[in-house]
Design an enzyme around this catalytic site. Structure first.
Site, mmCIF file in Angstrom:
data_model
loop_
_atom_site.group_PDB
_atom_site.id
_atom_site.type_symbol
_atom_site.label_atom_id
_atom_site.label_comp_id
_atom_site.label_asym_id
_atom_site.label_seq_id
_atom_site.Cartn_x
_atom_site.Cartn_y
_atom_site.Cartn_z
ATOM 1 N N TRP A 48 0.935 -1.397 -0.092
ATOM 2 C CA TRP A 48 0.017 -0.001 0.728
ATOM 3 C C TRP A 48 0.798 1.175 -0.007
ATOM 4 C CZ3 TRP A 48 -3.303 1.958 4.344
ATOM 5 C CH2 TRP A 48 -3.475 1.996 5.868
ATOM 6 N N ASP A 49 2.342 1.122 0.084
ATOM 7 C CA ASP A 49 2.853 2.557 0.454
ATOM 8 C C ASP A 49 3.465 2.520 -1.002
ATOM 9 O OD1 ASP A 49 3.643 1.080 3.883
ATOM 10 O OD2 ASP A 49 5.215 2.187 3.103
ATOM 11 N N GLN A 121 -2.097 -6.072 1.951
ATOM 12 C CA GLN A 121 -2.241 -4.743 2.683
ATOM 13 C C GLN A 121 -3.957 -4.185 1.939
ATOM 14 O OE1 GLN A 121 0.885 -2.809 2.317
ATOM 15 N NE2 GLN A 121 0.871 -2.768 4.534
ATOM 16 N N GLY A 177 -2.712 -2.864 7.622
ATOM 17 C CA GLY A 177 -1.495 -1.071 7.099
ATOM 18 C C GLY A 177 -1.587 -0.273 8.827
ATOM 19 N N ASP A 179 -0.797 -1.608 11.751
ATOM 20 C CA ASP A 179 -0.105 -2.978 12.241
ATOM 21 C C ASP A 179 -0.982 -2.963 14.103
ATOM 22 O OD1 ASP A 179 0.535 -2.596 9.857
ATOM 23 O OD2 ASP A 179 2.278 -2.980 10.536
ATOM 24 N N ARG A 214 7.440 1.321 18.364
ATOM 25 C CA ARG A 214 7.233 -0.198 17.574
ATOM 26 C C ARG A 214 6.363 -0.800 18.339
ATOM 27 N NH1 ARG A 214 7.724 0.043 12.880
ATOM 28 N NH2 ARG A 214 8.462 -2.617 12.775
ATOM 29 N N TYR A 370 3.953 3.820 17.768
ATOM 30 C CA TYR A 370 3.380 3.309 16.280
ATOM 31 C C TYR A 370 1.586 2.534 16.241
ATOM 32 C CZ TYR A 370 4.488 -0.887 12.930
ATOM 33 O OH TYR A 370 4.630 -2.051 12.226
ATOM 34 N N TRP A 371 0.517 3.085 15.225
ATOM 35 C CA TRP A 371 -0.257 3.388 15.097
ATOM 36 C C TRP A 371 -1.121 3.103 16.717
ATOM 37 C CZ3 TRP A 371 -1.828 4.137 10.879
ATOM 38 C CH2 TRP A 371 -0.813 3.847 9.679
ATOM 39 N N GLU A 414 7.583 9.022 9.899
ATOM 40 C CA GLU A 414 7.136 8.109 9.596
ATOM 41 C C GLU A 414 5.444 8.893 10.432
ATOM 42 O OE1 GLU A 414 8.000 4.091 11.635
ATOM 43 O OE2 GLU A 414 7.200 3.361 10.062
HETATM 44 C C1 9WN Z 1 4.605 -4.313 8.508
HETATM 45 C C2 9WN Z 1 6.204 0.152 5.470
HETATM 46 C C3 9WN Z 1 4.425 -0.832 6.440
HETATM 47 C C4 9WN Z 1 3.725 0.044 6.372
HETATM 48 C C5 9WN Z 1 3.030 -0.647 7.525
HETATM 49 C C6 9WN Z 1 3.611 0.114 8.195
HETATM 50 C C7 9WN Z 1 4.889 -0.777 8.485
HETATM 51 C C8 9WN Z 1 5.324 -3.179 7.881
HETATM 52 C C9 9WN Z 1 6.896 -3.068 9.832
HETATM 53 O O1 9WN Z 1 5.570 -0.689 7.748
HETATM 54 O O2 9WN Z 1 4.673 -2.496 8.258
HETATM 55 O O3 9WN Z 1 4.223 -4.389 7.425
HETATM 56 O O4 9WN Z 1 7.431 -4.170 9.818
HETATM 57 O O5 9WN Z 1 6.312 -2.646 10.800
HETATM 58 O O6 9WN Z 1 2.402 -0.135 9.596
HETATM 59 O O7 9WN Z 1 1.591 -0.029 7.086
HETATM 60 O O8 9WN Z 1 2.830 -0.534 5.080
HETATM 61 O O9 9WN Z 1 5.900 1.585 5.562
#
Ligand code: 9WN
Length: 443
Positions: A48-49, A121, A177, A179, A214, A370-371, A414
């Site tokens: 999705w990136d 994704q 996405g 996570d 993280r 993160y998220w 990010e």
């Molecule tokens: C696992 C790449 C990706 C994004 C995700 C984000 C993060 C990965 C990770 O990074 O996920 O896919 O290793 O944490 O949560 O949305 O696509 O940027």
């Protein structure tokens, strides 16, 4: 709705200068046919990136945006699944965990020509492809003729292999996405966190980002367990839907799936094809989303855990994403805007930047992890698109101003603290740069 303009510095920012800095980031992260999200933390192509990145690249060089998407489609599996990572063969296996030797895609019959992960994704790619098609001018139809079958295959895979009661299920938090969203805390409780897995596997993410920003080791152990189980079942979707330990319906994923059908309808028209099947599919998914995931009491779409068959009460930004759908029934867009601007997200309020990923009022809100609270530019942009779809232009504009202000203040990070605007996670993050380019170019 009363909307406060973003901080006064926004007006003084030199958008051209920011755009030039953004271009430098996406060029530095380009590796010949695609863009890595981040050179160190995420050194491969993510699904999705790439869609968000292509939205930005179209303003720099539409042909590069086309290559970005077509390169990802080159990693598509025979069953139509578009994997969440397409691995760069020039990068060592241990540069990112879990790498190619973990996912073992090359062990499968009919595997794609390059190594990939086996999960997916959110399907936001058709939105980007439609924009690139328009931007390419006379060569747009050649691009669309190549992209359209891949995008149709992506959505057919979701419909045929990944639905429960008509909505798509995700079988790993990484598939959403978002996570580490607190919405996954409850379903993940059923997944044992076996820390002895770290005797065989080493996290690489915390070499490049602060561990306090993280996921915890416990959650990472669960991620590994879920991925191993799916892999060892040969990525069999019948198995995972009936026996997987995490089988969840996510409103963000499903909202984007319906939206992508609307984009496919436009691509089909451009190609002289009948768009009706895409339009009826978008309508069907929208109806199912409303019937199964809308919570009038919470004023937001909720995720659903299919194993006990319950809605998960958390208000997350994923629950606002279906606002992108123009066909929502009366009353829902207004209720979503009230939730967006109310105490859970405070969007558009003084001292709040963008759309936080999680509910300010929940004790688990964390402005750095993160998220679990921070503002991300992709989800903020999606909510702004949703607002525009429902005529809420002032708030949409304010969110785009916030995106610019966040980057101007903290760089192409990010994610960002929604209250202070400080930057977190990795630096020189591609979708932050690409979406900055997009909102600046779109004015
Ligand atoms: C696992 C790449 C990706 C994004 C995700 C984000 C993060 C990965 C990770 O990074 O996920 O896919 O290793 O944490 O949560 O949305 O696509 O940027």
């Amino acid at each position: 709705m009363v909307v406060t303009r973003a901080t006064s510095e926004v007006a003084d920012l030199d958008h051209d200068q920011l755009a030039r800095m953004a271009i430098r980031v996406v060029i530095e992260n380009w590796h010949g046919h695609a863009t890595v999200p981040s050179r160190r933390l995420y050194p491969h192509q993510w699904s999705w990136d790439s869609a968000f990145i292509a939205l930005g690249l179209q303003h720099l060089a539409p042909s590069r945006a086309a290559v970005e998407l077509l390169s990802l489609f080159g990693a598509q599996w025979a069953d139509g699944r578009l994997p969440h990572i397409a691995f760069n063969p020039a990068v060592t296996d241990d540069a990112y965990f879990p790498g190619p030797s973990f996912w073992r895609s090359s062990w499968l019959e009919g595997h794609p020509p390059i190594d990939t992960s086996g999960i997916i994704q959110p399907p936001v790619h058709a939105i980007a492809a439609r924009a690139v098609m328009d931007r390419l001018g006379s060569s747009g139809l050649d691009f669309a003729a190549r992209a359209y079958p891949a995008l149709v295959g992506q959505n057919s895979y979701i419909r045929e292999r990944r639905t429960v009661d008509g909505l798509a299920v995700v079988v790993h938090p990484w598939e959403t996405g978002l996570d580490n969203s607190p919405a996954w805390d409850e379903p993940l409780r059923a997944v044992p966190a076996d820390l002895s897995l770290f005797e065989s596997y080493t996290r690489r993410d915390i070499d490049h980002a602060r561990s306090s920003e993280r996921p915890t080791d416990e959650d990472y152990a669960r991620y590994i367990r879920l991925a191993l189980a799916y892999r060892d079942a040969g990525y069999d979707d019948d198995w995972v839907r009936s026996s997987g330990e995490f089988v969840v319906v996510d409103p963000g994923f499903n909202g984007l799936w319906a939206w992508s059908e609307l984009a496919l309808a436009q691509m089909a028209r451009g190609l002289g094809r009948n768009p009706d099947r895409h339009l009826s599919e978008a309508e069907r998914i929208t109806t199912a989303l409303v019937d199964q995931l809308w919570s009038g009491a919470r004023g937001i779409f909720l995720a659903r855990d299919t194993r006990p068959g319950v809605l998960l009460g958390e208000r997350t930004v994923a629950g606002l994403i279906p606002l992108v759908l123009p066909g929502l029934p009366d009353g829902i867009p207004t209720a979503l805007c009230a939730t967006l601007t109310g105490p859970s997200f405070c969007a558009g309020q003084p001292g709040v930047h963008g759309v936080p990923s999680f509910d300010f009022t929940d004790p688990r809100f964390n402005s750095r992890r993160y998220w679990r609270g921070p503002t991300w530019l992709n989800t903020t942009w999606l909510v702004a698109e949703g607002l525009r779809a429902h005529g809420e232009d002032a708030l949409a504009r304010r969110l785009c101003d916030d995106m610019v202000a966040l980057v101007a203040g903290a760089g192409f990070r990010e994610y960002f603290n929604p209250r202070t605007g400080s930057g977190h996670g990795t630096n020189n993050f591609s979708w932050s740069a690409a979406l900055l380019l997009h909102v600046v170019a779109e004015g």
